[in-house]
Design a protein around this motif. Structure first.
Motif, mmCIF file in Angstrom:
data_model
loop_
_atom_site.group_PDB
_atom_site.id
_atom_site.type_symbol
_atom_site.label_atom_id
_atom_site.label_comp_id
_atom_site.label_asym_id
_atom_site.label_seq_id
_atom_site.Cartn_x
_atom_site.Cartn_y
_atom_site.Cartn_z
ATOM 1 N N ALA A 6 -1.815 -21.111 6.365
ATOM 2 C CA ALA A 6 -2.343 -21.215 7.727
ATOM 3 C C ALA A 6 -3.820 -20.823 7.767
ATOM 4 O O ALA A 6 -4.643 -21.499 8.410
ATOM 5 C CB ALA A 6 -1.532 -20.329 8.669
ATOM 6 N N PHE A 7 -4.195 -19.757 7.074
ATOM 7 C CA PHE A 7 -5.588 -19.314 7.073
ATOM 8 C C PHE A 7 -6.472 -20.279 6.278
ATOM 9 O O PHE A 7 -7.655 -20.429 6.589
ATOM 10 C CB PHE A 7 -5.685 -17.895 6.530
ATOM 11 C CG PHE A 7 -5.525 -16.843 7.594
ATOM 12 C CD1 PHE A 7 -6.634 -16.250 8.165
ATOM 13 C CD2 PHE A 7 -4.268 -16.461 8.041
ATOM 14 C CE1 PHE A 7 -6.504 -15.286 9.154
ATOM 15 C CE2 PHE A 7 -4.120 -15.509 9.021
ATOM 16 C CZ PHE A 7 -5.233 -14.915 9.591
ATOM 17 N N ASN A 8 -5.928 -20.890 5.256
ATOM 18 C CA ASN A 8 -6.690 -21.922 4.540
ATOM 19 C C ASN A 8 -7.064 -23.064 5.480
ATOM 20 O O ASN A 8 -8.192 -23.569 5.448
ATOM 21 C CB ASN A 8 -5.876 -22.456 3.361
ATOM 22 C CG ASN A 8 -6.140 -21.672 2.084
ATOM 23 O OD1 ASN A 8 -7.271 -21.299 1.796
ATOM 24 N ND2 ASN A 8 -5.087 -21.420 1.328
ATOM 25 N N ARG A 9 -6.136 -23.468 6.321
ATOM 26 C CA ARG A 9 -6.401 -24.568 7.237
ATOM 27 C C ARG A 9 -7.322 -24.142 8.378
ATOM 28 O O ARG A 9 -8.147 -24.923 8.850
ATOM 29 C CB ARG A 9 -5.078 -25.100 7.808
ATOM 30 C CG ARG A 9 -4.201 -25.772 6.768
ATOM 31 C CD ARG A 9 -2.967 -26.390 7.414
ATOM 32 N NE ARG A 9 -2.133 -27.053 6.431
ATOM 33 C CZ ARG A 9 -0.999 -27.698 6.721
ATOM 34 N NH1 ARG A 9 -0.579 -27.757 7.989
ATOM 35 N NH2 ARG A 9 -0.279 -28.274 5.771
ATOM 36 N N LEU A 10 -7.164 -22.889 8.811
ATOM 37 C CA LEU A 10 -7.983 -22.404 9.918
ATOM 38 C C LEU A 10 -9.435 -22.174 9.496
ATOM 39 O O LEU A 10 -10.367 -22.619 10.161
ATOM 40 C CB LEU A 10 -7.403 -21.099 10.475
ATOM 41 C CG LEU A 10 -6.149 -21.206 11.334
ATOM 42 C CD1 LEU A 10 -5.614 -19.807 11.655
ATOM 43 C CD2 LEU A 10 -6.447 -21.951 12.634
ATOM 44 N N LEU A 11 -9.635 -21.471 8.387
ATOM 45 C CA LEU A 11 -10.973 -21.035 7.990
ATOM 46 C C LEU A 11 -11.727 -22.105 7.208
ATOM 47 O O LEU A 11 -12.940 -22.262 7.371
ATOM 48 C CB LEU A 11 -10.877 -19.756 7.162
ATOM 49 C CG LEU A 11 -10.207 -18.560 7.849
ATOM 50 C CD1 LEU A 11 -10.200 -17.354 6.916
ATOM 51 C CD2 LEU A 11 -10.915 -18.208 9.149
ATOM 52 N N GLN A 12 -11.029 -22.801 6.329
ATOM 53 C CA GLN A 12 -11.659 -23.827 5.482
ATOM 54 C C GLN A 12 -12.924 -23.277 4.808
ATOM 55 O O GLN A 12 -14.019 -23.824 4.938
ATOM 56 C CB GLN A 12 -11.984 -25.074 6.308
ATOM 57 C CG GLN A 12 -10.757 -25.757 6.874
ATOM 58 C CD GLN A 12 -11.085 -27.035 7.641
ATOM 59 O OE1 GLN A 12 -12.229 -27.455 7.719
ATOM 60 N NE2 GLN A 12 -10.055 -27.655 8.209
ATOM 61 N N ILE A 13 -12.736 -22.174 4.090
ATOM 62 C CA ILE A 13 -13.859 -21.538 3.389
ATOM 63 C C ILE A 13 -14.284 -22.447 2.239
ATOM 64 O O ILE A 13 -13.466 -22.814 1.383
ATOM 65 C CB ILE A 13 -13.446 -20.158 2.839
ATOM 66 C CG1 ILE A 13 -12.949 -19.263 3.978
ATOM 67 C CG2 ILE A 13 -14.624 -19.513 2.119
ATOM 68 C CD1 ILE A 13 -13.971 -18.986 5.036
ATOM 69 N N PRO A 14 -15.547 -22.843 2.167
ATOM 70 C CA PRO A 14 -15.976 -23.759 1.097
ATOM 71 C C PRO A 14 -15.912 -23.086 -0.272
ATOM 72 O O PRO A 14 -16.326 -21.946 -0.446
ATOM 73 C CB PRO A 14 -17.427 -24.093 1.484
ATOM 74 C CG PRO A 14 -17.875 -22.944 2.337
ATOM 75 C CD PRO A 14 -16.657 -22.492 3.082
ATOM 76 N N GLY A 15 -15.378 -23.801 -1.245
ATOM 77 C CA GLY A 15 -15.361 -23.326 -2.620
ATOM 78 C C GLY A 15 -14.352 -22.233 -2.911
ATOM 79 O O GLY A 15 -14.411 -21.625 -3.976
ATOM 80 N N ALA A 16 -13.415 -21.963 -1.985
ATOM 81 C CA ALA A 16 -12.450 -20.877 -2.211
ATOM 82 C C ALA A 16 -11.165 -21.169 -1.461
ATOM 83 O O ALA A 16 -11.136 -21.971 -0.521
ATOM 84 C CB ALA A 16 -13.035 -19.539 -1.759
ATOM 85 N N TRP A 17 -10.120 -20.513 -1.874
ATOM 86 C CA TRP A 17 -8.850 -20.591 -1.169
ATOM 87 C C TRP A 17 -8.333 -19.190 -0.894
ATOM 88 O O TRP A 17 -8.691 -18.226 -1.569
ATOM 89 C CB TRP A 17 -7.815 -21.408 -1.950
ATOM 90 C CG TRP A 17 -7.609 -20.996 -3.380
ATOM 91 C CD1 TRP A 17 -8.304 -21.437 -4.453
ATOM 92 C CD2 TRP A 17 -6.638 -20.073 -3.875
ATOM 93 N NE1 TRP A 17 -7.842 -20.851 -5.611
ATOM 94 C CE2 TRP A 17 -6.807 -20.008 -5.281
ATOM 95 C CE3 TRP A 17 -5.642 -19.296 -3.301
ATOM 96 C CZ2 TRP A 17 -6.028 -19.189 -6.099
ATOM 97 C CZ3 TRP A 17 -4.864 -18.496 -4.113
ATOM 98 C CH2 TRP A 17 -5.061 -18.446 -5.504
ATOM 99 N N VAL A 18 -7.503 -19.077 0.129
ATOM 100 C CA VAL A 18 -7.010 -17.776 0.582
ATOM 101 C C VAL A 18 -5.858 -17.334 -0.305
ATOM 102 O O VAL A 18 -4.871 -18.052 -0.488
ATOM 103 C CB VAL A 18 -6.557 -17.843 2.052
ATOM 104 C CG1 VAL A 18 -5.954 -16.517 2.484
ATOM 105 C CG2 VAL A 18 -7.738 -18.218 2.951
#
Length: 407
Positions: A6-18
């Motif tokens: 869920a946080f991966n989809r919400l934040l979409q941090i470039p170059g990283a995964w939660v």
């Protein structure tokens, strides 16, 4: 759905995964893992092996009522070019403790309101907002802004009393501030010229300015081939001051003949300064009366109107002869303020004619100065020249910060 998904989809941090999420009473901590096995050096080199690592936290945009923190084991690498350096991460600028999204939001808000309001809205300190502005402006300010300049304007502005000045250099082509130097003397403008390469200095064909001797001296020394243009606004300002002196002297000498109250005196002075085409019927009658009563005032007012016509000449080739005749008539008028004005215009003759031929004025820089005063007032003053300089570059330097939510 898993929390990390869920946080991966919400934040979409470039170059990283939660990797992990910890939700507390006031904070949310999100632990990240890099998607790339290669480490990025600030110089651009990519290295496969790390030197060591250490956990670091970055403040991200708030999540509802919670402060959001990104946590990552940042690594140091042994770069063949730079030695041991800290790796670059895509979600943050080098050396920053806030994410790019957080900093971009700070920059966007800072161009529209004061720093205290920004700090209150984003729940950070006033000093943090200042540090973000100073650091990001230094990073985003592109040296290429000095690469294609050929017509510039120069002026000074007082940002704090007593006598605290900045020299502002603007580009007529882009309408942006390209450089800011502390002070307002020869050294201030010379420092800017010294920053330019020989090719860049050779490309500058015209410099607009007021009648400052310091700016003229620095330009003639560093840009001997550039054309100096004197702003029409300042030329007419000199003329109106001469008219004021004639009016004041006449009022003092012949006070009994005019018998004006202080309010009438101010109205008459304003009417004399106003252009003839902008006078309403009441002011027009007032000007006719006062110029008919006193020869010196009438002569000074007519000379002022004739000089205004200089900047409306449709054939610039006629301007030198027109100005030369005006200077001769002013010098022969026998009126001391007009004689002094004639000497001043003779000294700046070439710069005034250049303005008419090239169609350049300092209106751009005067407009920039008005915006700088607004920036200074909106921030309730600035504690240092550096703080104000960063705000000027941010708002008027063509950086155009964007909110991270706008794609």
């Amino acid at each position: 759905m898993r929390v990390s998904t869920a946080f991966n989809r919400l934040l979409q941090i470039p170059g990283a995964w939660v990797d992990k999420v910890v939700i507390g009473d006031r904070d949310v901590e999100v632990t990240l893992r890099s998607k790339s096995r290669l480490l990025n050096c600030p110089c651009g080199q990519r290295v496969s092996a790390g030197y060591d690592r250490r956990q670091r936290r970055w403040r991200h945009l708030d999540l509802a009522s919670h402060r959001l923190w990104l946590i990552y084991d940042i690594r140091r690498l042994s770069c063949p070019n730079c030695g041991v350096r800290t790796e670059e991460v895509p979600w943050s600028r080098p050396g920053a403790r806030h994410t790019r999204d957080f900093e971009d939001t700070v920059l966007w808000l800072a161009t529209r309101t004061d720093r205290t309001s920004v700090a209150t809205l984003l729940r950070c300190s006033w000093e943090t907002v200042t540090a973000i502005i100073n650091r990001t402006v230094d990073e985003l300010l592109d040296e290429r802004r000095l690469g294609e300049i050929y017509r510039i304007g120069v002026d000074e502005i007082c940002y704090r009393h007593p006598h605290k000045y900045l020299t502002i250099i603007g580009d007529h082509a882009t309408g942006t501030v390209i450089d800011i130097q502390p002070g307002r003397g020869v050294d201030s403008l010379t420092t800017f010229y010294d920053k330019l390469t020989d090719e860049q200095r050779a490309d500058i064909e015209a410099v607009s300015m007021d009648g400052s001797t310091a700016f003229r001296s620095a330009t003639e020394d560093k840009l001997p081939d550039a054309t100096i243009c004197y702003d029409p606004f300042h030329v007419m300002q000199w003329t109106n001051r001469a008219l004021d002196e004639v009016f004041a002297a006449a009022m003092t000498t012949n006070r009994a003949d005019f018998n004006m109250s202080s309010g009438q005196w101010r109205k008459t002075r304003t009417a004399l300064r106003t252009g003839a085409e902008r006078l309403n019927s009441a002011r027009g009658h007032l000007v006719e009366t006062i110029t008919a009563q006193n020869h010196d005032i009438g002569t000074a007012w007519r000379m002022k109107e004739q000089l205004r016509q200089l900047f409306r000449i449709t054939h610039p080739a006629r301007a030198p002869r027109y100005l030369r005749r005006w200077i001769r008539r002013a010098a022969d008028s026998g009126i001391r303020p007009l004689i002094q004005l004639a000497r001043r215009l003779e000294l700046h003759f070439d710069g005034i004619i250049n303005t008419i031929k090239l169609g350049i004025s300092n209106a751009l820089i005067e407009g920039i100065n008005a915006k700088i005063r607004l920036i200074n007032a909106r921030g309730y003053g600035h504690h240092s020249a550096k703080a104000l300089t960063s705000m000027i570059y941010l708002c008027l330097g063509g950086l155009n910060p964007q909110l991270p939510t706008r794609t």
